[in-house]
Enzyme design. Sequence first.
Site, PDB file in Angstrom:
ATOM      1  N   TYR A 115       0.844  -1.198   0.000  1.00 47.49           N
ATOM      2  CA  TYR A 115       0.000   0.000   0.000  1.00 47.49           C
ATOM      3  C   TYR A 115       0.879   1.247   0.000  1.00 47.49           C
ATOM      4  O   TYR A 115       1.943   1.263   0.636  1.00 47.49           O
ATOM      5  CB  TYR A 115      -0.844   0.049   1.269  1.00 47.49           C
ATOM      6  N   TYR A 154      -0.383 -10.067   0.701  1.00 44.44           N
ATOM      7  CA  TYR A 154       0.737  -9.573   1.509  1.00 44.44           C
ATOM      8  C   TYR A 154       0.665 -10.184   2.904  1.00 44.44           C
ATOM      9  O   TYR A 154      -0.402 -10.549   3.387  1.00 44.44           O
ATOM     10  CB  TYR A 154       0.725  -8.040   1.582  1.00 44.44           C
ATOM     11  N   ARG A 164      -2.854 -11.904   3.867  1.00 44.59           N
ATOM     12  CA  ARG A 164      -4.187 -11.493   3.435  1.00 44.59           C
ATOM     13  C   ARG A 164      -4.418 -11.970   2.011  1.00 44.59           C
ATOM     14  O   ARG A 164      -3.565 -11.760   1.137  1.00 44.59           O
ATOM     15  CB  ARG A 164      -4.318  -9.958   3.436  1.00 44.59           C
ATOM     16  N   HIS A 167      -7.370  -8.429  -2.134  1.00 42.52           N
ATOM     17  CA  HIS A 167      -8.678  -7.803  -1.892  1.00 42.52           C
ATOM     18  C   HIS A 167      -8.636  -6.330  -2.246  1.00 42.52           C
ATOM     19  O   HIS A 167      -7.578  -5.704  -2.247  1.00 42.52           O
ATOM     20  CB  HIS A 167      -9.100  -7.979  -0.432  1.00 42.52           C
ATOM     21  N   HIS A 169     -10.635  -2.809  -0.976  1.00 43.55           N
ATOM     22  CA  HIS A 169     -11.545  -2.234   0.025  1.00 43.55           C
ATOM     23  C   HIS A 169     -12.603  -1.392  -0.673  1.00 43.55           C
ATOM     24  O   HIS A 169     -12.270  -0.581  -1.557  1.00 43.55           O
ATOM     25  CB  HIS A 169     -10.773  -1.339   0.999  1.00 43.55           C
TER      26      HIS A 169
END
Lengths: 248, 210
Positions: A115, A154, A164, A167, A169
């Site tokens: 991110y 990640y 995770r 995905h 959000h």
Amino acid sequence: MLQLPPDFTVIGDKNRPYRDQSGVNAPRDFDEYRTTTLRHPKQPLTLLPQRLTEITGPVLGEGRVTAADADLTLAHGGEAQGQRIIVHGRVLDSDGRAVPNTLIEVWQANAGGRYRHAGDTWPAPLDPHFDGVGRVLTDATGNYRFTTIKPGAYPWGNHTNAWRPAHIHFSLFGQAFTQRLVTQMYFPDDPMFFQDPIFNSVPKEARGRMVSAFDYEATQDNWALGFRFDIVLRGRNATPFEGDDHDD
Amino acid sequence: MTDFAPRYPVTPGIDFTKVPFGQTPSQTVGPYLHIGLPWPDGPDVVPTGTEGSIDITVTVYDGHRTPIADAMIETWQADAAGRFDHPDDPRGRAEPTPARFRGFGRAVADSTGTSTVRTVKPGPLSAEDGSIEAPHIDVGIFARGMLERLVTRIYFPDETERNFSDPVLSGMDPRQREKLIAKATPTGYHLDVVVQDSDPNGDETPFFDL
């Protein structure tokens, strides 16, 4: 249940409360997702009959979204790296009615699972042409569409060898304070589902509703794969809010 | 990191088209909500310089009374005249008071777990049987570790009479009621939100099930 003064005119099914979500959402204290431990209430929630503040909600969008916000793959003068994908679908309420002109906000990791956030220490490279944030409005029939890069998986610190699943959000307002939803869109056949407590915190019957469908029809020749993801917000109560119904 | 790995049954080929229609479940905003959710004008329910504007500050604490520095709050409220510029306000749409009042605020916490929105005090609302809802602001609280937002309300300390007869507050016991009434500050009002306390008479803020 919502009751209004006699001088209020109720038209159609407006002003009915929105149906509850029992059985759909995760328990707030899901032990295996460790961060929930100190961040869930221990006392029972207080039932709040839905009143004017709850059946209304922010109507946002105009002026907050540009066409460029629906393409996450072009940023700072270049193209993002990774598998380009088109994500599209409809926003409905649980009565099956389209939710038109509502703001959808998305954020996600880049193709390497990183991110663009000061708190992300995963050493996958940052992509100079990918910020990982997008916005789009649904159209008059509740449809939305944006273009992005398939996010990477990640690792995180929840447990040994915790990853995770990939995905995106999603954040949606609907038309009432009560309809507000923040969720995550997953990808079909992700190999990481078996060990992810956030995905699996949701009751088994409802988990599949967070998983997009591969959509060959939306796939574009020599350019991008397609995924479809319909999002369903709370609907209005089907029963009348006044009269013969019990009032608890 | 804890030395265990949860293991869950896997449903192969799962996607939303293969499960019964229904509401999409809520998921946590995660630790990186700051990428996608804050707006430059998010905390401004009214434009800067609006006469009568106040700061609402909310500090969110976890079960150890540690401020939640990654929290985000959202607020929704009536305007100063007690109206909503919304098609479902049964009194019909009204121009907001003051002008350019948005009703909605969104603010991320600072390192002390405190989020600030700039707004005006909402007016009272008509409620059932001719009663009046005291001025209040609905608050949604989001953070990593919350699988669903928490919802509470802020009431005002200078509304003693209306608070006393408010249909929501009057149904709560006095100790709980107190926790929803903000404290006056030099620039507005402040509420401490305590997410967790195992003692039923402890500090946990009342949260609402809508």
